[in-house]
Design a protein around this motif. Sequence first.
Motif, short mmCIF file in Angstrom:
data_model
loop_
_atom_site.label_atom_id
_atom_site.label_comp_id
_atom_site.label_asym_id
_atom_site.label_seq_id
_atom_site.Cartn_x
_atom_site.Cartn_y
_atom_site.Cartn_z
N ALA A 63 0.84 -1.21 0.00
CA ALA A 63 0.00 0.00 0.00
C ALA A 63 0.87 1.25 0.00
O ALA A 63 0.61 2.21 -0.74
CB ALA A 63 -0.94 -0.01 1.19
N LEU A 64 1.92 1.24 0.81
CA LEU A 64 2.84 2.39 0.84
C LEU A 64 3.62 2.52 -0.46
O LEU A 64 3.79 3.63 -0.99
CB LEU A 64 3.80 2.27 2.03
N PHE A 65 4.10 1.40 -0.98
CA PHE A 65 4.82 1.42 -2.25
C PHE A 65 3.91 1.93 -3.37
O PHE A 65 4.31 2.77 -4.18
CB PHE A 65 5.35 0.02 -2.59
N GLY A 66 2.67 1.45 -3.40
CA GLY A 66 1.71 1.91 -4.40
C GLY A 66 1.46 3.41 -4.31
O GLY A 66 1.34 4.09 -5.32
N ALA A 67 1.40 3.93 -3.08
CA ALA A 67 1.23 5.38 -2.90
C ALA A 67 2.42 6.13 -3.46
O ALA A 67 2.26 7.18 -4.11
CB ALA A 67 1.02 5.70 -1.43
N GLY A 68 3.63 5.62 -3.23
CA GLY A 68 4.83 6.26 -3.77
C GLY A 68 4.85 6.24 -5.29
O GLY A 68 5.20 7.23 -5.94
N VAL A 69 4.46 5.12 -5.87
CA VAL A 69 4.41 5.02 -7.33
C VAL A 69 3.32 5.96 -7.87
O VAL A 69 3.52 6.61 -8.89
CB VAL A 69 4.16 3.56 -7.77
N GLY A 70 2.22 6.06 -7.14
CA GLY A 70 1.17 6.99 -7.53
C GLY A 70 1.65 8.44 -7.52
O GLY A 70 1.30 9.23 -8.40
N TYR A 71 2.47 8.77 -6.52
CA TYR A 71 3.04 10.11 -6.48
C TYR A 71 3.91 10.36 -7.71
O TYR A 71 3.82 11.43 -8.33
CB TYR A 71 3.85 10.31 -5.20
N LEU A 72 4.74 9.39 -8.06
CA LEU A 72 5.55 9.55 -9.28
C LEU A 72 4.67 9.73 -10.51
O LEU A 72 4.97 10.55 -11.38
CB LEU A 72 6.45 8.33 -9.50
N ALA A 73 3.60 8.97 -10.58
CA ALA A 73 2.68 9.06 -11.73
C ALA A 73 2.02 10.42 -11.81
O ALA A 73 1.66 10.87 -12.90
CB ALA A 73 1.62 7.96 -11.65
N SER A 74 1.88 11.09 -10.69
CA SER A 74 1.22 12.40 -10.68
C SER A 74 2.14 13.53 -11.15
O SER A 74 1.66 14.63 -11.40
CB SER A 74 0.70 12.72 -9.27
N ARG A 76 4.41 15.71 -13.62
CA ARG A 76 4.34 15.99 -15.06
C ARG A 76 5.46 15.26 -15.80
O ARG A 76 5.25 14.71 -16.88
CB ARG A 76 4.45 17.49 -15.29
N ARG A 77 6.65 15.25 -15.23
CA ARG A 77 7.80 14.54 -15.77
C ARG A 77 8.42 13.73 -14.64
O ARG A 77 9.27 14.24 -13.90
CB ARG A 77 8.83 15.53 -16.34
N PRO A 78 7.99 12.48 -14.47
CA PRO A 78 8.54 11.67 -13.38
C PRO A 78 10.06 11.59 -13.47
O PRO A 78 10.60 11.34 -14.54
CB PRO A 78 7.91 10.29 -13.60
#
Length: 139
Positions: A63-74, A76-78
């Motif tokens: 869940a925490l890893f997914g949140a971090g990946v979601g932040y990267l996805a948000s 504009r230029r990961p």
Amino acid sequence: MSATLLAGISRTTEPQAMLRRFLALDAVVTGANGLAYAAVSGPLGRLLGVDSALLLELGVFLALFGAGVGYLASRRRPPQLPVKFVIDANLLWAVLSIAALALWFDPTTAGAVWIVLQAMTVAGFAALQWSALRAAATA
């Protein structure tokens, strides 16, 4: 992976958008998986033949890893380095899942199938993200 195939899968020809979409898909699947493991670790543990305490811990981590990946996805230029970390972590997860199945776990049939499918899915995310990262770097 060809640019045409990537564009078809991501439904865009813009490399940064491809990367963000593949990261977002990873975040949603990983986060949902983690929440399920954490919320119903007992019943899932019995179904899969995996220790419920381990599923709970993995669920919180995912869940925490997914949140971090979601932040990267948000973004504009990961940023390239964190994206490479996600790709490497996904590859490591896939390899360790198969190793755990072969060496440590004694799952039910459903658990063995789930572990293999999960490893293949995560490896697929890594391949898509790596291809999109390469496309973004050359654009």
